[in-house]
Design a protein around this motif. Structure first.
Motif, PDB file in Angstrom:
ATOM      1  N   LEU A  57       0.794  -1.085  -0.081  1.00 21.82           N
ATOM      2  CA  LEU A  57      -0.048   0.040  -0.068  1.00 21.82           C
ATOM      3  C   LEU A  57       0.818   1.083  -0.065  1.00 21.82           C
ATOM      4  CD1 LEU A  57      -2.728  -1.114   2.378  1.00 21.82           C
ATOM      5  CD2 LEU A  57      -2.797  -1.127  -0.031  1.00 21.82           C
ATOM      6  N   LYS A  58       1.969   1.307   0.675  1.00 17.80           N
ATOM      7  CA  LYS A  58       2.915   2.490   0.767  1.00 17.80           C
ATOM      8  C   LYS A  58       3.743   2.581  -0.742  1.00 17.80           C
ATOM      9  CE  LYS A  58       4.382   3.070   5.548  1.00 17.80           C
ATOM     10  NZ  LYS A  58       5.377   2.486   6.547  1.00 17.80           N
ATOM     11  N   THR A  59       3.900   1.402  -1.190  1.00 17.95           N
ATOM     12  CA  THR A  59       4.367   1.603  -2.708  1.00 17.95           C
ATOM     13  C   THR A  59       3.294   2.259  -3.702  1.00 17.95           C
ATOM     14  OG1 THR A  59       5.683  -0.256  -2.030  1.00 17.95           O
ATOM     15  CG2 THR A  59       5.793   0.310  -4.349  1.00 17.95           C
ATOM     16  N   GLY A  60       2.384   1.954  -3.513  1.00 16.22           N
ATOM     17  CA  GLY A  60       1.366   2.784  -4.306  1.00 16.22           C
ATOM     18  C   GLY A  60       0.185   1.604  -4.916  1.00 16.22           C
ATOM     19  N   ALA A  61       0.231   0.353  -4.230  1.00 12.70           N
ATOM     20  CA  ALA A  61      -1.009  -0.381  -4.442  1.00 12.70           C
ATOM     21  C   ALA A  61      -2.384   0.294  -3.860  1.00 12.70           C
ATOM     22  CB  ALA A  61      -0.963  -1.893  -3.961  1.00 12.70           C
ATOM     23  N   THR A  62      -3.475   0.044  -4.441  1.00 14.54           N
ATOM     24  CA  THR A  62      -4.686   0.622  -4.025  1.00 14.54           C
ATOM     25  C   THR A  62      -5.373  -0.402  -3.177  1.00 14.54           C
ATOM     26  OG1 THR A  62      -4.868   1.428  -6.132  1.00 14.54           O
ATOM     27  CG2 THR A  62      -6.664   1.892  -4.864  1.00 14.54           C
ATOM     28  N   ASN A  63      -5.427  -1.540  -3.484  1.00 10.61           N
ATOM     29  CA  ASN A  63      -5.979  -2.798  -2.530  1.00 10.61           C
ATOM     30  C   ASN A  63      -5.216  -4.003  -2.581  1.00 10.61           C
ATOM     31  OD1 ASN A  63      -8.159  -3.469  -1.059  1.00 10.61           O
ATOM     32  ND2 ASN A  63      -9.466  -2.474  -2.072  1.00 10.61           N
ATOM     33  N   TYR A  64      -5.724  -4.919  -2.072  1.00 13.79           N
ATOM     34  CA  TYR A  64      -4.987  -6.085  -1.637  1.00 13.79           C
ATOM     35  C   TYR A  64      -5.836  -7.209  -1.417  1.00 13.79           C
ATOM     36  CZ  TYR A  64      -0.376  -8.248   0.141  1.00 13.79           C
ATOM     37  OH  TYR A  64       0.605  -9.018   0.143  1.00 13.79           O
ATOM     38  N   ILE A  65      -5.599  -8.333  -2.115  1.00  7.54           N
ATOM     39  CA  ILE A  65      -6.374  -9.605  -1.959  1.00  7.54           C
ATOM     40  C   ILE A  65      -5.480 -10.756  -1.759  1.00  7.54           C
ATOM     41  CG2 ILE A  65      -7.127 -10.119  -4.109  1.00  7.54           C
ATOM     42  CD1 ILE A  65     -10.006 -11.104  -2.986  1.00  7.54           C
ATOM     43  N   ILE A  66      -5.682 -11.728  -0.785  1.00  9.70           N
ATOM     44  CA  ILE A  66      -4.767 -12.621  -0.562  1.00  9.70           C
ATOM     45  C   ILE A  66      -5.226 -13.998  -1.260  1.00  9.70           C
ATOM     46  CG2 ILE A  66      -3.696 -14.128   1.063  1.00  9.70           C
ATOM     47  CD1 ILE A  66      -3.965 -11.425   2.989  1.00  9.70           C
ATOM     48  N   LYS A  67      -4.151 -14.826  -1.957  1.00  2.51           N
ATOM     49  CA  LYS A  67      -4.868 -15.927  -2.470  1.00  2.51           C
ATOM     50  C   LYS A  67      -4.315 -16.877  -1.378  1.00  2.51           C
ATOM     51  CE  LYS A  67      -2.290 -15.194  -6.754  1.00  2.51           C
ATOM     52  NZ  LYS A  67      -1.039 -15.599  -7.544  1.00  2.51           N
ATOM     53  N   PRO A  68      -5.337 -18.028  -1.233  1.00  2.00           N
ATOM     54  CA  PRO A  68      -6.651 -18.431  -2.123  1.00  2.00           C
ATOM     55  C   PRO A  68      -7.814 -17.452  -1.602  1.00  2.00           C
ATOM     56  CG  PRO A  68      -6.221 -20.062  -0.224  1.00  2.00           C
ATOM     57  CD  PRO A  68      -5.178 -19.058  -0.166  1.00  2.00           C
ATOM     58  N   PHE A  69      -8.592 -17.040  -2.557  1.00  2.00           N
ATOM     59  CA  PHE A  69      -9.622 -16.171  -2.060  1.00  2.00           C
ATOM     60  C   PHE A  69     -10.877 -17.079  -2.756  1.00  2.00           C
ATOM     61  CE2 PHE A  69      -7.319 -15.031  -6.043  1.00  2.00           C
ATOM     62  CZ  PHE A  69      -8.353 -15.320  -7.158  1.00  2.00           C
ATOM     63  N   GLU A  70     -12.122 -16.797  -2.300  1.00  2.73           N
ATOM     64  CA  GLU A  70     -13.461 -17.112  -2.697  1.00  2.73           C
ATOM     65  C   GLU A  70     -13.716 -16.048  -3.961  1.00  2.73           C
ATOM     66  OE1 GLU A  70     -16.321 -16.991   0.134  1.00  2.73           O
ATOM     67  OE2 GLU A  70     -15.041 -17.886   1.811  1.00  2.73           O
ATOM     68  N   PRO A  71     -14.386 -16.813  -5.103  1.00  2.00           N
ATOM     69  CA  PRO A  71     -14.719 -16.279  -6.199  1.00  2.00           C
ATOM     70  C   PRO A  71     -15.477 -14.901  -5.981  1.00  2.00           C
ATOM     71  CG  PRO A  71     -15.095 -18.503  -6.647  1.00  2.00           C
ATOM     72  CD  PRO A  71     -14.763 -18.220  -5.078  1.00  2.00           C
ATOM     73  N   ASP A  72     -16.368 -14.927  -4.858  1.00  2.00           N
ATOM     74  CA  ASP A  72     -17.008 -13.711  -4.699  1.00  2.00           C
ATOM     75  C   ASP A  72     -16.509 -12.408  -4.285  1.00  2.00           C
ATOM     76  OD1 ASP A  72     -19.233 -14.939  -6.056  1.00  2.00           O
ATOM     77  OD2 ASP A  72     -20.307 -15.403  -4.071  1.00  2.00           O
ATOM     78  N   ALA A  73     -15.345 -13.158  -3.568  1.00  2.00           N
ATOM     79  CA  ALA A  73     -14.565 -12.111  -2.645  1.00  2.00           C
ATOM     80  C   ALA A  73     -13.625 -11.247  -3.847  1.00  2.00           C
ATOM     81  CB  ALA A  73     -13.568 -12.742  -1.596  1.00  2.00           C
ATOM     82  N   ILE A  74     -13.170 -11.721  -4.617  1.00  2.00           N
ATOM     83  CA  ILE A  74     -12.448 -10.924  -5.525  1.00  2.00           C
ATOM     84  C   ILE A  74     -13.360 -10.049  -6.535  1.00  2.00           C
ATOM     85  CG2 ILE A  74     -12.130 -12.781  -7.559  1.00  2.00           C
ATOM     86  CD1 ILE A  74      -9.136 -11.273  -7.292  1.00  2.00           C
ATOM     87  N   VAL A  75     -14.525 -10.560  -6.913  1.00  2.00           N
ATOM     88  CA  VAL A  75     -15.606  -9.651  -7.701  1.00  2.00           C
ATOM     89  C   VAL A  75     -15.878  -8.266  -6.649  1.00  2.00           C
ATOM     90  CG1 VAL A  75     -17.642  -9.574  -8.801  1.00  2.00           C
ATOM     91  CG2 VAL A  75     -16.270 -11.596  -8.989  1.00  2.00           C
ATOM     92  N   LYS A  76     -16.073  -8.716  -5.534  1.00  2.00           N
ATOM     93  CA  LYS A  76     -16.541  -7.531  -4.498  1.00  2.00           C
ATOM     94  C   LYS A  76     -15.186  -6.605  -4.275  1.00  2.00           C
ATOM     95  CE  LYS A  76     -18.444  -6.563  -0.272  1.00  2.00           C
ATOM     96  NZ  LYS A  76     -17.546  -5.466   0.252  1.00  2.00           N
ATOM     97  N   LYS A  77     -14.154  -7.230  -4.456  1.00  2.00           N
ATOM     98  CA  LYS A  77     -12.798  -6.294  -4.099  1.00  2.00           C
ATOM     99  C   LYS A  77     -12.767  -5.378  -5.425  1.00  2.00           C
ATOM    100  CE  LYS A  77     -10.125  -7.136  -1.252  1.00  2.00           C
ATOM    101  NZ  LYS A  77      -9.775  -6.604   0.051  1.00  2.00           N
ATOM    102  N   ILE A  78     -12.813  -6.188  -6.672  1.00  2.00           N
ATOM    103  CA  ILE A  78     -12.824  -5.173  -7.778  1.00  2.00           C
ATOM    104  C   ILE A  78     -13.929  -4.019  -7.649  1.00  2.00           C
ATOM    105  CG2 ILE A  78     -13.240  -5.187 -10.522  1.00  2.00           C
ATOM    106  CD1 ILE A  78     -11.957  -8.417  -9.980  1.00  2.00           C
ATOM    107  N   HIS A  79     -15.118  -4.432  -7.531  1.00  2.00           N
ATOM    108  CA  HIS A  79     -16.143  -3.334  -7.514  1.00  2.00           C
ATOM    109  C   HIS A  79     -15.881  -2.113  -6.559  1.00  2.00           C
ATOM    110  CE1 HIS A  79     -19.608  -4.912 -10.219  1.00  2.00           C
ATOM    111  NE2 HIS A  79     -19.095  -5.799  -9.852  1.00  2.00           N
ATOM    112  N   ASP A  80     -15.399  -2.791  -5.064  1.00  2.00           N
ATOM    113  CA  ASP A  80     -14.979  -1.872  -4.152  1.00  2.00           C
ATOM    114  C   ASP A  80     -13.908  -0.653  -4.434  1.00  2.00           C
ATOM    115  OD1 ASP A  80     -16.853  -2.817  -2.905  1.00  2.00           O
ATOM    116  OD2 ASP A  80     -15.731  -3.852  -1.234  1.00  2.00           O
ATOM    117  N   THR A  81     -12.957  -1.369  -4.998  1.00  2.00           N
ATOM    118  CA  THR A  81     -11.772  -0.658  -5.566  1.00  2.00           C
ATOM    119  C   THR A  81     -12.331   0.274  -6.684  1.00  2.00           C
ATOM    120  OG1 THR A  81     -10.400  -2.642  -5.127  1.00  2.00           O
ATOM    121  CG2 THR A  81      -9.499  -1.033  -6.668  1.00  2.00           C
ATOM    122  N   MET A  82     -12.715  -0.134  -7.814  1.00  2.00           N
ATOM    123  CA  MET A  82     -13.285   0.885  -8.686  1.00  2.00           C
ATOM    124  C   MET A  82     -14.316   2.039  -8.143  1.00  2.00           C
ATOM    125  SD  MET A  82     -11.585  -0.430 -11.378  1.00  2.00           S
ATOM    126  CE  MET A  82     -12.270   0.743 -12.427  1.00  2.00           C
ATOM    127  N   ALA A  83     -15.173   1.634  -7.370  1.00  2.00           N
ATOM    128  CA  ALA A  83     -15.828   2.794  -6.799  1.00  2.00           C
ATOM    129  C   ALA A  83     -15.194   3.750  -6.078  1.00  2.00           C
ATOM    130  CB  ALA A  83     -17.063   1.969  -5.649  1.00  2.00           C
TER     131      ALA A  83
END
Lengths: 160, 125
Positions: free
Chosen positions: B92-118
């Motif tokens: 996050l300090k380097t410039g990443a906007t958000n973070y998701i850890i593998k392994p992830f549930e399919p719905d979790a990453i879709v939600k992360k994408i939506h939240d990040t874009m919003a």
């Protein structure tokens, strides 16, 4: 309290199956489940830094095909680049998750190498000298598989 | 909207392309390491980057740094097995906007994408 290294790896496999395969795993107990198959695909990844070792996962072809088919949402029926890449990613996720579980907050992180896959059963891994070794046998709806974990904490005085 | 998926695993790229498709991204490019990803963002415009950490040639964290040095402001989600708190903070300090850890549930990453874009002011309809 010191964490049980091998329990953390087992928990990591369980979490992977729950999250990415919508399934569960259990420890195989009878001999047929443990040894009644040939593990034709082997994926492994090494650790370095404050913890050293190897995690190695051995899959029969049918198990590997089922797991990778689920990941890519396509029915795969033969071992090719996608399947070998997929089992590499499986061991990568197991190792990464376990690494995080084993790293105490504020402590230097164990480093992960890049995963490697061997197709075929005739291979031999050289485990780090003095490392504890555990072999775990799993049953899942995708088929059975094995995991070997070799891990040792590095004595800081021995690093110099 | 256009996204870039950066991962050395072809299988993980397929998983992430599927997630992006479910999230509403029809146009997705792929890169197999950090170097390829930096070349891609120099040539093309992207609305979102999904970035692995451990890759050959150039790790994802260095690619994030390069992209920010190039003045790129698109959101970057780290998608990685690097789960330690210190790693998340470093990203996050380097410039990443958000973070998701593998392994992830399919719905979790879709939600992360939506939240990040919003949060980036580009909500997906």
């Amino acid at each position: 309290m010191e964490k049980d290294i091998f329990e953390e790896f087992k928990a990591s496999v369980s979490e992977l199956f729950q999250n990415m395969f919508d399934s569960t795993v259990e420890i195989a107990k009878n001999d047929a489940d443990k040894n009644g198959y040939n593990a034709e695909l082997v994926s492994f990844v090494g650790f370095s830094g404050p913890g050293q070792g190897i995690v190695c996962m051995e899959f029969p072809t049918a198990t590997a095909l089922g797991l990778v088919s689920k990941l890519v949402e396509t029915d795969l029926d033969e071992v090719g680049a996608t399947v070998t890449d997929g089992v590499a990613e499986v061991v990568n996720m197991v190792a990464g998750n376990a690494k995080a579980r084993l790293t105490e907050e504020g402590a230097p992180a164990v480093m992960l190498g890049l995963p490697t896959v061997v197709v075929g059963e005739n291979y031999k891994l050289q485990y780090p000298k003095g490392a504890k070794l555990s072999e775990m046998h799993f049953r899942s709806s995708y088929g059975n598989f094995r995991m070997r974990v070799s891990f040792k904490a590095v004595d800081k005085g021995a690093e110099t | 909207m256009k996204a870039l998926v950066v991962d050395d695993s072809t299988v993980m790229r397929k998983v992430l392309i599927g997630a992006l498709s479910r999230a509403g991204f029809a146009d997705v490019d792929e890169a197999a390491d950090g170097t390829e990803s930096v070349e891609a963002v120099e040539k093309d415009e992207y609305d979102l980057v999904l970035m692995d950490w451990n890759m050959p040639n150039m790790p994802g964290i260095d690619a994030v740094r390069k992209m920010r040095e190039l003045g790129k402001t698109f959101p970057i989600i780290m998608v990685t097995t690097e789960a330690e708190k210190a790693r998340v903070i470093e990203a996050l300090k380097t410039g990443a906007t958000n973070y998701i850890i593998k392994p992830f549930e399919p719905d979790a990453i879709v939600k992360k994408i939506h939240d990040t874009m919003a949060k980036a002011g580009k909500p997906i309809a």
